[in-house]
Motif scaffolding. Structure first.
Motif, mmCIF file in Angstrom:
data_model
loop_
_atom_site.group_PDB
_atom_site.id
_atom_site.type_symbol
_atom_site.label_atom_id
_atom_site.label_comp_id
_atom_site.label_asym_id
_atom_site.label_seq_id
_atom_site.Cartn_x
_atom_site.Cartn_y
_atom_site.Cartn_z
ATOM 1 N N ASP A 17 22.243 8.216 -9.594
ATOM 2 C CA ASP A 17 21.374 6.527 -9.713
ATOM 3 C C ASP A 17 20.841 5.802 -10.648
ATOM 4 O O ASP A 17 20.192 6.025 -11.021
ATOM 5 N N MET A 18 22.001 4.869 -11.288
ATOM 6 C CA MET A 18 21.965 4.704 -12.391
ATOM 7 C C MET A 18 23.677 2.968 -12.433
ATOM 8 O O MET A 18 24.156 3.566 -11.414
ATOM 9 N N ASN A 21 18.979 12.358 -8.955
ATOM 10 C CA ASN A 21 20.324 11.948 -9.947
ATOM 11 C C ASN A 21 21.444 13.572 -9.423
ATOM 12 O O ASN A 21 22.132 14.080 -9.386
ATOM 13 N N TYR A 54 15.064 -2.574 -11.944
ATOM 14 C CA TYR A 54 15.948 -1.496 -12.379
ATOM 15 C C TYR A 54 15.698 -1.475 -13.765
ATOM 16 O O TYR A 54 14.293 -2.156 -14.490
ATOM 17 N N GLY A 73 15.789 8.261 -8.393
ATOM 18 C CA GLY A 73 15.794 9.320 -9.221
ATOM 19 C C GLY A 73 16.178 10.911 -7.707
ATOM 20 O O GLY A 73 15.932 12.096 -7.806
ATOM 21 N N LYS A 84 17.856 3.096 -14.612
ATOM 22 C CA LYS A 84 17.796 3.363 -13.092
ATOM 23 C C LYS A 84 17.510 2.821 -12.578
ATOM 24 O O LYS A 84 16.865 1.461 -12.858
ATOM 25 N N TYR A 90 20.195 4.192 -21.870
ATOM 26 C CA TYR A 90 19.195 4.464 -21.428
ATOM 27 C C TYR A 90 18.116 5.850 -22.223
ATOM 28 O O TYR A 90 16.484 5.390 -22.039
#
Length: 447
Positions: A349-350, A385, A274, A383, A374, A53
């Motif tokens: 969050d991934m 995280n 994704y 978002g 993500k 990423y």
């Protein structure tokens, strides 16, 4: 290391990646003899450039002479807490934890009077810990002869993972002290797959279903379907999902769970988006598409036939709630009200997939688990995280001893049952406010 795979490798989208050669885009890059550490590192770098990423943050000229594990770490972005690499021929390269080696977890607490108490918060069924007689709520006085303190808690926990025999002094909590202490030996071993636990609470004709889910392995759709069919047949009107210790797992299984709750969704309703790097782009999947990534899963329509058609769901969480379990929380929000109770989640969050050499015969035994995407819900929301914050903050350790999961007087569960049935708080109030100093799963899920 079979148990490690259950806890961690299933946190990735189950896809396979075939990398047949190490074709480099940079013709000026060095070439090393096949089979050398440097050649493996070139393969690692090429793969990461394609999938990672944060590929645009990787160093331009890394040190190819580093050991493979160190080289991989040198490529990672500073904000990456989750990517890792293992050598499938060397078990020592796998992340280790108290939970995946012995089948339990604990928390070190500071009481209001300043004293330290260590409580067993989780014991897996059919695990070395349960076979040794450990139970949730027991207190640990010593580990391998050492008293646990705030200063040695983390180092002591890390040292456990280098042993195969664990000597504990444990007891029960009563009126602010430990009684009936005894010595227990726990041997390193395998924990069997964890069952789903369900209950139905009934008061004044209003039925509330409770479902504890430890993780999200592929292949769990039949048992999910069975549990919700039972809930539906019994007339369950409210649902409490307990994901407090759920590290994650298959996104397909998470999608299957989500299909069993809200009304108004179809097979073609969007479940997840994704977003990857410039190579990965953006991928959207419906409920039906995501569930089907598990080839043995029941299809969306079969599952949705047992949907409870809810307009809200209660979800119990902690700092150990991660990955696919956070996807459940976030990706249900476009379709029903999610009332989260407990503590802030981990913040993964991934997602990603396993990257490995699929040549026959295989020439590279290293296996990468990088962050690749993500993840976002149908409204484009993600978002998280820093974790997902509950609407209702409740401290699981507010009242000792910890009660069994699913007990109506257990702190998190009772707080929701009280809300559902509009009762005044009927659990004992804690006489000492706890402060969590350390949890045994923290180094493992945040390596």
């Amino acid at each position: 290391m079979k148990n490690f795979f259950k806890i961690h490798i299933t946190t990735f989208i189950l896809l396979s990646v075939t990398i047949l050669s190490c074709n480099r885009a940079d013709d000026e890059a060095p070439v090393f003899p096949e089979g050398s550490i440097e050649s493996v590192n070139v393969w690692v770098q090429d793969s990461m450039k394609r999938y990672y990423y944060w590929a645009d943050q990787m160093p331009v000229k890394p040190n190819y002479h580093l050991p493979v594990k160190d080289f991989f770490k040198s490529l990672l972005a500073p904000q990456d807490r989750f990517s890792f690499i293992v050598n499938t021929t060397d078990s020592s390269t796998y992340p280790r934890s108290v939970r995946n080696m012995y089948g339990f977890d604990y928390a070190v607490l500071q009481l209001a009077n300043g004293e330290i108490a260590t409580v067993i918060k989780l014991v897996l069924k059919n695990s070395p810990a349960s076979n040794a007689g450990l139970e949730r709520g027991m207190m640990i006085k010593k580990i391998n002869g050492q008293t646990i303190t705030p200063l040695n808690a983390e180092q002591l926990t890390l040292s456990i993972t280098n042993k195969t025999i664990l000597e504990l002094t444990v007891g029960n909590w009563e009126n602010g002290s430990i009684i009936n202490d005894k010595n227990v030996t726990v041997y390193y071993g395998y924990s069997l797959e964890q069952p789903l636990m369900s209950k139905i609470f009934d008061q004044n004709g209003k039925k509330t279903g409770y479902l504890y889910i430890y993780d999200f392995p592929d292949g769990m759709t039949p048992i999910l379907n069975q549990k919700f069919a039972q809930f539906k047949a019994e007339g369950v009107q409210e649902l409490i999902l307990d994901l407090r210790y759920n590290y994650g797992g298959s996104v397909s299984s998470a999608a299957a769970l989500c299909s069993l709750m809200p009304s108004g969704i179809t097979a073609n309703s969007q479940f997840i988006t994704y977003k990857g790097n410039k190579n990965g782009g953006e991928v959207k999947r419906t409920f039906s598409q995501q569930i089907a990534y598990d080839p043995n899963a029941l299809d969306f329509n079969t599952l949705h036939n047992n949907s409870l058609n809810l307009n809200k769901v209660y979800i119990l969480t902690s700092s150990s709630t991660a990955s696919a379990s956070e996807i459940v929380i976030n990706n249900l929000k476009p379709y029903l009200q999610v009332i989260q109770v407990g503590d802030v989640t981990l913040g993964k969050d991934m997602a990603g997939f396993v990257v490995e050499d699929k040549r026959k015969p295989k020439k590279i035994s290293w296996q990468m688990h990088p962050v690749i995407y993500k993840v976002f819900n149908a409204n484009g929301e993600g978002g998280y995280n820093n974790g997902i914050t509950p609407q209702i903050m409740v401290d699981e350790y507010d009242n000792l001893p910890l009660r069994p999961l699913g007990d109506s007087d257990e702190v998190l569960l009772s707080s929701v049952l009280n809300k559902i049935y509009s009762k005044s708080a009927n659990k004992e109030t804690s006489q000492t406010k706890m402060k969590v100093l350390f949890q045994s799963d923290s180094p493992f899920i945040q390596f």
